[in-house]
Design a protein around this motif. Sequence first.
Motif, mmCIF file in Angstrom:
data_model
loop_
_atom_site.group_PDB
_atom_site.id
_atom_site.type_symbol
_atom_site.label_atom_id
_atom_site.label_comp_id
_atom_site.label_asym_id
_atom_site.label_seq_id
_atom_site.Cartn_x
_atom_site.Cartn_y
_atom_site.Cartn_z
ATOM 1 N N GLU A 31 0.804 -1.225 0.000
ATOM 2 C CA GLU A 31 0.000 0.000 0.000
ATOM 3 C C GLU A 31 0.835 1.273 0.000
ATOM 4 O O GLU A 31 0.599 2.157 -0.811
ATOM 5 C CB GLU A 31 -0.966 -0.008 1.186
ATOM 6 C CG GLU A 31 -2.270 -0.705 0.832
ATOM 7 C CD GLU A 31 -2.845 -1.471 2.002
ATOM 8 O OE1 GLU A 31 -2.886 -0.908 3.108
ATOM 9 O OE2 GLU A 31 -3.221 -2.639 1.801
ATOM 10 N N ALA A 32 1.817 1.341 0.900
ATOM 11 C CA ALA A 32 2.635 2.558 0.954
ATOM 12 C C ALA A 32 3.414 2.736 -0.347
ATOM 13 O O ALA A 32 3.833 3.830 -0.687
ATOM 14 C CB ALA A 32 3.581 2.498 2.147
ATOM 15 N N LEU A 33 3.601 1.638 -1.071
ATOM 16 C CA LEU A 33 4.325 1.685 -2.338
ATOM 17 C C LEU A 33 3.386 1.952 -3.507
ATOM 18 O O LEU A 33 3.707 1.644 -4.653
ATOM 19 C CB LEU A 33 5.097 0.377 -2.550
ATOM 20 C CG LEU A 33 6.293 0.225 -1.604
ATOM 21 C CD1 LEU A 33 6.727 -1.232 -1.502
ATOM 22 C CD2 LEU A 33 7.459 1.084 -2.090
ATOM 23 N N ASN A 34 2.211 2.493 -3.202
ATOM 24 C CA ASN A 34 1.277 2.905 -4.252
ATOM 25 C C ASN A 34 0.697 1.709 -5.002
ATOM 26 O O ASN A 34 0.420 1.778 -6.188
ATOM 27 C CB ASN A 34 1.983 3.868 -5.222
ATOM 28 C CG ASN A 34 1.002 4.728 -6.000
ATOM 29 O OD1 ASN A 34 -0.069 5.069 -5.499
ATOM 30 N ND2 ASN A 34 1.348 5.066 -7.228
ATOM 31 N N ILE A 35 0.554 0.580 -4.290
ATOM 32 C CA ILE A 35 -0.074 -0.597 -4.897
ATOM 33 C C ILE A 35 -1.308 -0.920 -4.061
ATOM 34 O O ILE A 35 -1.252 -1.743 -3.146
ATOM 35 C CB ILE A 35 0.873 -1.815 -4.923
ATOM 36 C CG1 ILE A 35 2.267 -1.403 -5.399
ATOM 37 C CG2 ILE A 35 0.302 -2.913 -5.814
ATOM 38 C CD1 ILE A 35 3.309 -2.498 -5.258
ATOM 39 N N PRO A 36 -2.441 -0.257 -4.342
ATOM 40 C CA PRO A 36 -3.638 -0.545 -3.545
ATOM 41 C C PRO A 36 -4.112 -1.988 -3.757
ATOM 42 O O PRO A 36 -3.649 -2.678 -4.667
ATOM 43 C CB PRO A 36 -4.673 0.456 -4.050
ATOM 44 C CG PRO A 36 -4.155 0.965 -5.346
ATOM 45 C CD PRO A 36 -2.668 0.780 -5.341
ATOM 46 N N GLU A 37 -5.018 -2.397 -2.893
ATOM 47 C CA GLU A 37 -5.432 -3.801 -2.829
ATOM 48 C C GLU A 37 -5.973 -4.329 -4.153
ATOM 49 O O GLU A 37 -5.777 -5.478 -4.505
ATOM 50 C CB GLU A 37 -6.411 -3.943 -1.657
ATOM 51 C CG GLU A 37 -7.661 -4.752 -1.856
ATOM 52 C CD GLU A 37 -8.779 -4.012 -2.556
ATOM 53 O OE1 GLU A 37 -8.887 -2.764 -2.417
ATOM 54 O OE2 GLU A 37 -9.548 -4.679 -3.270
ATOM 55 N N TRP A 38 -6.591 -3.471 -4.965
ATOM 56 C CA TRP A 38 -7.190 -3.956 -6.217
ATOM 57 C C TRP A 38 -6.220 -3.885 -7.389
ATOM 58 O O TRP A 38 -6.548 -4.312 -8.487
ATOM 59 C CB TRP A 38 -8.431 -3.108 -6.558
ATOM 60 C CG TRP A 38 -8.093 -1.654 -6.688
ATOM 61 C CD1 TRP A 38 -8.172 -0.716 -5.704
ATOM 62 C CD2 TRP A 38 -7.568 -0.980 -7.842
ATOM 63 N NE1 TRP A 38 -7.725 0.492 -6.166
ATOM 64 C CE2 TRP A 38 -7.355 0.361 -7.478
ATOM 65 C CE3 TRP A 38 -7.272 -1.393 -9.145
ATOM 66 C CZ2 TRP A 38 -6.841 1.314 -8.363
ATOM 67 C CZ3 TRP A 38 -6.760 -0.449 -10.028
ATOM 68 C CH2 TRP A 38 -6.549 0.895 -9.637
ATOM 69 N N MET A 96 12.109 6.002 5.094
ATOM 70 C CA MET A 96 11.539 7.337 4.884
ATOM 71 C C MET A 96 10.584 7.731 6.008
ATOM 72 O O MET A 96 10.460 8.906 6.335
ATOM 73 C CB MET A 96 10.848 7.412 3.524
ATOM 74 C CG MET A 96 11.841 7.478 2.368
ATOM 75 S SD MET A 96 11.076 7.953 0.803
ATOM 76 C CE MET A 96 10.282 6.438 0.319
ATOM 77 N N GLU A 97 9.895 6.734 6.593
ATOM 78 C CA GLU A 97 9.004 7.049 7.709
ATOM 79 C C GLU A 97 9.781 7.533 8.930
ATOM 80 O O GLU A 97 9.262 8.274 9.742
ATOM 81 C CB GLU A 97 8.201 5.801 8.117
ATOM 82 C CG GLU A 97 6.990 5.552 7.248
ATOM 83 C CD GLU A 97 6.207 4.317 7.701
ATOM 84 O OE1 GLU A 97 5.094 4.141 7.234
ATOM 85 O OE2 GLU A 97 6.725 3.512 8.521
ATOM 86 N N VAL A 107 4.251 7.818 -2.972
ATOM 87 C CA VAL A 107 5.088 7.073 -2.023
ATOM 88 C C VAL A 107 5.727 8.046 -1.041
ATOM 89 O O VAL A 107 5.743 7.816 0.170
ATOM 90 C CB VAL A 107 6.157 6.252 -2.779
ATOM 91 C CG1 VAL A 107 7.113 5.581 -1.805
ATOM 92 C CG2 VAL A 107 5.495 5.218 -3.686
ATOM 93 N N LEU A 108 6.230 9.177 -1.563
ATOM 94 C CA LEU A 108 6.816 10.187 -0.671
ATOM 95 C C LEU A 108 5.754 10.675 0.314
ATOM 96 O O LEU A 108 5.986 10.740 1.518
ATOM 97 C CB LEU A 108 7.368 11.352 -1.493
ATOM 98 C CG LEU A 108 8.576 11.030 -2.390
ATOM 99 C CD1 LEU A 108 8.903 12.209 -3.303
ATOM 100 C CD2 LEU A 108 9.799 10.659 -1.558
ATOM 101 N N ARG A 109 4.572 10.994 -0.241
ATOM 102 C CA ARG A 109 3.486 11.492 0.613
ATOM 103 C C ARG A 109 3.127 10.468 1.688
ATOM 104 O O ARG A 109 2.916 10.815 2.843
ATOM 105 C CB ARG A 109 2.249 11.784 -0.249
ATOM 106 C CG ARG A 109 2.099 13.269 -0.561
ATOM 107 C CD ARG A 109 0.850 13.514 -1.405
ATOM 108 N NE ARG A 109 1.246 14.256 -2.587
ATOM 109 C CZ ARG A 109 1.122 13.821 -3.832
ATOM 110 N NH1 ARG A 109 0.588 12.646 -4.076
ATOM 111 N NH2 ARG A 109 1.516 14.566 -4.829
ATOM 112 N N ASN A 110 3.058 9.193 1.301
ATOM 113 C CA ASN A 110 2.710 8.147 2.274
ATOM 114 C C ASN A 110 3.698 8.103 3.432
ATOM 115 O O ASN A 110 3.398 7.575 4.500
ATOM 116 C CB ASN A 110 2.681 6.772 1.596
ATOM 117 C CG ASN A 110 1.453 6.600 0.712
ATOM 118 O OD1 ASN A 110 0.467 7.296 0.904
ATOM 119 N ND2 ASN A 110 1.525 5.697 -0.254
ATOM 120 N N CYS A 111 4.911 8.608 3.207
ATOM 121 C CA CYS A 111 5.935 8.593 4.264
ATOM 122 C C CYS A 111 6.078 9.961 4.904
ATOM 123 O O CYS A 111 7.045 10.216 5.629
ATOM 124 C CB CYS A 111 7.277 8.154 3.683
ATOM 125 S SG CYS A 111 7.217 6.536 2.920
ATOM 126 N N GLY A 112 5.146 10.859 4.612
ATOM 127 C CA GLY A 112 5.203 12.183 5.231
ATOM 128 C C GLY A 112 6.265 13.091 4.639
ATOM 129 O O GLY A 112 6.742 14.015 5.298
#
Lengths: 791, 335
Positions: free
Chosen positions: B145-152, B186-187, B288-293
């Motif tokens: 998910e954090a790598l921009n791969i949503p569940e679907w 990154m987090e 991905v950057l955004r997901n890590c703040g």
Amino acid sequence: MKVLLSWLREFAPGIDGDPAALSDVLSALGLAVEEMTVTGSVPDGVVLGRVLELRPHPDADLIQLVEVDDGSGSTLQVCCGAFNMAVGDLVPLARVGTVMPSGLEIARRKIRGQASEGMCCSEIELEMGDDTDGIMILNNSVATGAGPGTPLAEALALAPDVLWDLEVGANRPDALSVMGVARDLAAALGVGFEPPDWSTPASGPDISDAVDVEIVDPTLCGRFVGRVLRNTPSGPSPAWMANRLIALGMRPINSIVDISNYVMLELGQPSHTFDLARVRGSRIRVRRARDAETVTTLDGVDRSLVAGDGVIAGGDDAVIGIAGVMGGASTEIGDGTTDVLVEMAWWDPPSISRTAKRLNLSSEAATRFRRGADWGYNVERCMNRFVKLAAELGAEVTPGMIDERGNLPDRRPLRVRTSRVNGLLGTSLSAAAMAGHLRSIGFGADVSGPAGLDVTIPTWRWDTETETDVAEEVARLHGYENIARTVPTANEAGGLSPYQQDRRLVRDVLVGAGCLESQPMPFVAPGALAAVGLPEDGITLSNPVDDSESVLRTSLLPGQLRAVAYNQRHFNGDVRLFEIGHVYLPAPEGQLLPDEREFLAVALSGEEAPAAVAVLDLLAEALALPAVELREASPPGLLTTRSAEVVVAGRARGVVGEVDPGVLEVSGVAGRVAWLQLDLQEVLNGPRARRRYRPVSKYPPSEVDLAFVVPEGVAAVQVERALRAAAGSLLVRIELFDVYRGAGVTDGARSLAYRLRFQAPDRTLTDADVADVRQRCIDETSRRTKATLRS
Amino acid sequence: MMEGYEKAAADAEERLASAADIHAVADIERDLLGRRSQFTEAKRRLGDLDPGDRAAAGRRLNAARERVEASVAAARARLTASGRADRYEAERLDLTERLPRVVPLRRGHLHPVTQARDRLEDVFVGMGYTVAEGPEVESAWYNFEALNIPEWHPARGEFDTIFVNLGQPEEVMLRSHTSPVQIRVMENREPPIYIVAPGRTFRTDTADATHLPAFNQIEGLAVDRNITLGDLAGTIDEFVRALFGREVKARLRPSYFPFTEPSAEFDISRPDGSWLELGGCGMVHPNVLRNCGIDPEEWQGFAFGFGIDRLAVMRHDIDDIREFVNNDVRFLSQF
């Protein structure tokens, strides 16, 4: 995705050139070429021949004599090992002198005394297929007017072509079509790209009112387009269409199914056909399924649906198809079908993706819908294509088109900053240059000044919606190879962490001690942990590759014993192995992930416990571990009378000793195995002794040997501690040099002989000094332990 | 009615309890479950039953068999652990009796994969990178998910992920790439970031000469103010030169990964002029950057990844990578 050069050229006639060079262009566009094949070339000299007579060979059972008309006016005799021909058949005939694809040159020769003046060919011999069973029979395949002597390529209307198999990323739904690949390739080559116009005249009453389509859930279906065809053809599709489908890897079925597949491969738009008469009330409802609804799909399987699946229902609300994944059997077109409803729709990709995954149905259609099909003007173009192909095969086209809309992706013009694109790519392209690249693949791009452009993303690029997406397109068309290569100026000092440096030190020490590093896989069989005396609480895999490797290890012991056993089985004798690897302990309460740790193990086969202790001592010295002690314990899997817990600075950090013989037996290991396992993470991150300088003495040392009779049960380390305490700072070295049990020593005790070296930093020790410290050692050891000086 | 095997199963506990050693357990196991056992006989007879009864009878048989197997395992554990201590009392050793030992004058060997990994680490350390590590069992957040791969996402299926039985279905897995380490770094750290992350990764590949379900990758990540695609290409050039020598060239081809954009595959040149695909790379996706703040307007980055085992294979011309996990000393001592 497979594409044919000839097909690409129908969209962009300017695509031309050396196939290998075109492959490079495709790869540079991000359409990686997995395979390129030149097809449709027939060797010179292969012509159509007609079988005039078949005779047995007088001297060979497996060969017959074929009298062939080669169009020259006279007939040829050919010896042939196949028996599938009949008199009158048209077959490929390789004349004398033909060089076959295998390199074989056809020569005039005699076979068992009978002349053979050519060769009748099978598919495989001409590399036109895989059939090895017999000669190709071409009676129904040849072009009108072709007869004996017509070159085969001409008779079969074959032209050399190039077939590419391309790897297409999930962000390029458009490139899952011949048209999409042609668009990219034309842009890269700078040649024109123009899809043909396929509009077709229609007659009869308008159908848009005759069929009622309702999109009940607009989040599922963004667009539903339908047309009706009457008296659709039912036989096989024409050879040219079937050949293209076969070339691209699909099996021809019947003309309507083939048209559907053809349009999908050509334009990227899947379609579905309903027998309109079997759609209740001529009514279609597009909605989400309710839990436990069922439908029998085209493959005859009864499928159970869950709430959220997209479905197509008929007028009675019963499900007649799974949206975007597979149609239903109840409305399948068949021999009695007269009116066909053709559906082309845009489905919400996540919805289709979830249903396709849950049902484990990855149809070609679902593959395209999951990536996002085109929802724009191309849908009509694709429908026109379908209708035109059907009309060419005799279907009647009715006027009117259903076009219902749900929620479509919002793609307003996007502001793209040139500075951002250049900053990301490391380029200095002008807004106009960027716009040029984008327009070449169908994007809209208005240059609004040097700072930016307004970009309209085409509807066939569902995955493309942000400034970065656009930057990627610019990079692709500009060419990655045209971007200047630089190296970032990191003002950072690189390096290994203290842990990583120490881990390398551990490895080096072990290699120095003659150990080989092993790396077993971290999986074990169910029961393997219990078999070595550990709790059977390893985390299990849901979908192991192999059922015998379905549990995650909680110890390095099973893997090391397996490696030892493997080596013994292969006559490699005793081995010294070590491993540094992860173990996965059950997750602590309230934590999702396991307690994963890096462990070190050393397995010395053919050695007893003290060998493992010696390795521990080497490591302790190398790492300056403070206060390493061996504490009595019964570590699982180890021989309790020869094992101990390793305690570092007061904390249990591992085990050392010898593997339990029972464990060795179930592991298939012969002999003994000395064993050391440490929680490397805790050891290396734990306290370390400081290495403080101690001046080396310039004065001579004095050595004293002392042997004590020590009861079993009193550990040698206790004697040693007493000696150290008594000797004080004069003691520079202590070494146990002999252990003796037997005659002269009381039962239940052993003799431990120590060599003590005394030295002062500032003077030569006198005899009196030495005698004094010797006596203190004897007294203190006797007082603190149950040891007595051996006389 | 009680089947013969059920009678045998009922007695199993008692018989195992009286077993004196591991041999006795093995004998009892053979007797209960072996080829001539009641269980095997009952299983053979399943085929004679009506199809309607077969499933129920099979379940009953399996349940009983599992009970017996569990008892055997328990007995074995009892006899292989503390329970046998007395039998070895005579062999007791005082492990603190440390006599001097002569270590054999034969050096050991590092695993060829470790050697390849060390070499890579050293090259990147020289270029200003530090080495980061992360767990091998990961959550869907870090692996996907954090790598921009949503569940679907269609790309999820392409990872051939091995899942573990923890949490919700498909919530916890053996990491299918080293990219989760990017997220963890990154987090937890402010840019600038220059790291490489070597480590073990897993896929549902059946072991053969060129595949293993567990293999090794290395991942690189640079996040700084003005990192560009040109920097990525130049960095790849530099480490390819350092690893393979000056005469080997690198090229980038556009590709697709959900976590980078633009994305590329990188190839290295072979002496015959052809190209060998080595790995994937790209500019870190803003999501991905955004997901890590991390604010993608302020920071940019690149990432790359490739197989370590492959390098060892190429370096030593190894033709069967199963040797990497067999741990045959005749193999290990060659490197």
